[in-house]
Scaffold this active site. Sequence first.
Site, mmCIF file in Angstrom:
data_model
loop_
_atom_site.group_PDB
_atom_site.id
_atom_site.type_symbol
_atom_site.label_atom_id
_atom_site.label_comp_id
_atom_site.label_asym_id
_atom_site.label_seq_id
_atom_site.Cartn_x
_atom_site.Cartn_y
_atom_site.Cartn_z
ATOM 1 C CG ASP A 1 2.486 -0.962 2.565
ATOM 2 O OD1 ASP A 1 2.305 -0.297 3.653
ATOM 3 O OD2 ASP A 1 2.853 -0.814 1.731
ATOM 4 C CD GLU B 1 0.730 2.495 1.759
ATOM 5 O OE1 GLU B 1 0.499 2.549 3.118
ATOM 6 O OE2 GLU B 1 1.420 1.846 1.206
HETATM 7 P P1 GH3 Z 1 6.563 0.901 0.114
HETATM 8 O O1 GH3 Z 1 6.670 0.060 -0.940
HETATM 9 O O2 GH3 Z 1 7.853 1.097 1.003
HETATM 10 O O3 GH3 Z 1 5.211 0.618 0.944
HETATM 11 O O4 GH3 Z 1 6.313 2.485 -0.660
HETATM 12 P P2 GH3 Z 1 4.993 3.283 -0.521
HETATM 13 O O5 GH3 Z 1 5.265 4.422 -1.386
HETATM 14 O O6 GH3 Z 1 3.800 2.457 -0.810
HETATM 15 O O7 GH3 Z 1 4.996 3.797 0.878
HETATM 16 P P3 GH3 Z 1 4.997 4.930 1.837
HETATM 17 O O8 GH3 Z 1 4.503 4.592 3.269
HETATM 18 O O9 GH3 Z 1 6.190 5.761 1.492
HETATM 19 O O10 GH3 Z 1 3.621 5.846 1.092
HETATM 20 C C1 GH3 Z 1 2.395 5.744 1.179
HETATM 21 C C2 GH3 Z 1 1.661 6.764 0.358
HETATM 22 O O11 GH3 Z 1 0.182 6.397 0.439
HETATM 23 C C3 GH3 Z 1 1.890 8.080 1.002
HETATM 24 C C4 GH3 Z 1 0.370 8.615 1.070
HETATM 25 O O12 GH3 Z 1 0.266 10.104 0.236
HETATM 26 C C5 GH3 Z 1 -0.648 7.666 0.078
HETATM 27 N N1 GH3 Z 1 -1.709 7.602 0.899
HETATM 28 C C6 GH3 Z 1 -2.151 7.294 1.974
HETATM 29 N N2 GH3 Z 1 -3.276 7.437 2.177
HETATM 30 C C7 GH3 Z 1 -4.163 7.551 0.748
HETATM 31 C C8 GH3 Z 1 -5.246 7.941 0.464
HETATM 32 O O13 GH3 Z 1 -6.419 7.740 1.186
HETATM 33 N N3 GH3 Z 1 -5.551 8.252 -0.707
HETATM 34 C C9 GH3 Z 1 -4.303 8.279 -1.802
HETATM 35 N N4 GH3 Z 1 -4.420 8.558 -3.065
HETATM 36 N N5 GH3 Z 1 -3.115 8.077 -1.135
HETATM 37 C C10 GH3 Z 1 -2.909 7.747 0.114
HETATM 38 MG MG MG Z 2 3.478 1.131 0.688
HETATM 39 MG MG MG Z 3 2.377 1.866 4.097
HETATM 40 MG MG MG Z 4 5.288 2.315 3.497
#
Ligand code: GH3
Ligand code: MG
Ligand code: MG
Ligand code: MG
Length: 315
Positions: A195, A238
């Site tokens: 992650d 992600e």
């Molecule tokens: P942590 O270290 O706890 O994992 O923090 P984080 O910010 O990585 O975790 P969180 O799960 O809160 O946020 C993940 C983010 O990933 C939120 C979402 O907008 C972004 N995301 C998910 N899929 C995609 C994608 O396909 N493209 C982009 N640009 N962002 C994405």
């Molecule tokens: Mg994350």
């Molecule tokens: Mg995540």
């Molecule tokens: Mg997360």
Amino acid sequence: YVLKEAPDSLDYVCNLVKRIYKNKYISILVADDSATLRRHVRRLLEVHDFSVMEASDGEEALRLLSRNPALRLLIAEYHMPGMDGLELTRAIRREHRKEDLAIIGVSASTEELLSARFLKVGANDYLAKPFASEEFYCRVTQCLDMLELVRKLKEASIRDALTGLYNRRYFFDAGKKFHSLALRDSMTLAVAMIDIDFFKKVNDTHGHKAGDEVLKHVAEGLSGRFRGSDIVARYGGEEFCVLAVNMNRQAALTVFDELRRSIERSRTRVDGASISVTVSIGVCCEPHKSLEEMLATADAMLYQCKRSGRNRVLA
Ligand code: GH3
Ligand code: MG
Ligand code: MG
Ligand code: MG
């Protein structure tokens, strides 16, 4: 026209070569007891650059098929000594599906419903002899286009569109097979959940498009690090997951920590910005658990990584 596509890119050259030599890579088998008719069909196909093989009866056709998995299409004559075209088609369909190997039945016979009988035993198409070369070519192209379409759809259904990695569905489908093989052969197996740390910040600071570029960059770094027999997938958002066969806990810790460090060192350049991210990786190396349980354990380890400061690997 040609210059519109960047002429220096490798993709462009590959596509050009594929377009010019399109049919050279497509092998077609002609099964007919008449050498004259085989030669006639061979010539029709070779005009369009197809690779052609010949069989003079059904048994030889089956032999050639089992030895040449690249064969895509069989032109099967009805009247042949021994196994006729219908029996041949029926025999082939026990092993090869319509969308993997096309069959066109051909015959000069006026026997009733021959075309229907060919289609019923699994032929993709039927052509009555004598046929115009133009029609023959159209039918061949139609069959091959269908095969190509199914191949593309299958490929698309197991891939993630953004990164090109396998998707979650494929991870479980293929992963379960690897998992049971590993159990059967008492092999080691590692499953990892990866992650990206604080990824939301990347989106917030640089925008969603830049976030996508980072995801692609991390995906490339991931796929380059594992063997072809391992499964590297985008689990969602992600998060990525890896299933590596023949990897014990010690090796997993080394491999995934190297991966973690290489991601930490690398940068994604987007629109003048240079973005770096870190990842947290949870690993499970207990193949006696089910694949779902292994993932859940890896996820729990990932959670520990996050709680204890991120940018680390725990197994
Ligand atoms: P942590 O270290 O706890 O994992 O923090 P984080 O910010 O990585 O975790 P969180 O799960 O809160 O946020 C993940 C983010 O990933 C939120 C979402 O907008 C972004 N995301 C998910 N899929 C995609 C994608 O396909 N493209 C982009 N640009 N962002 C994405
Ligand atoms: Mg994350
Ligand atoms: Mg995540
Ligand atoms: Mg997360």
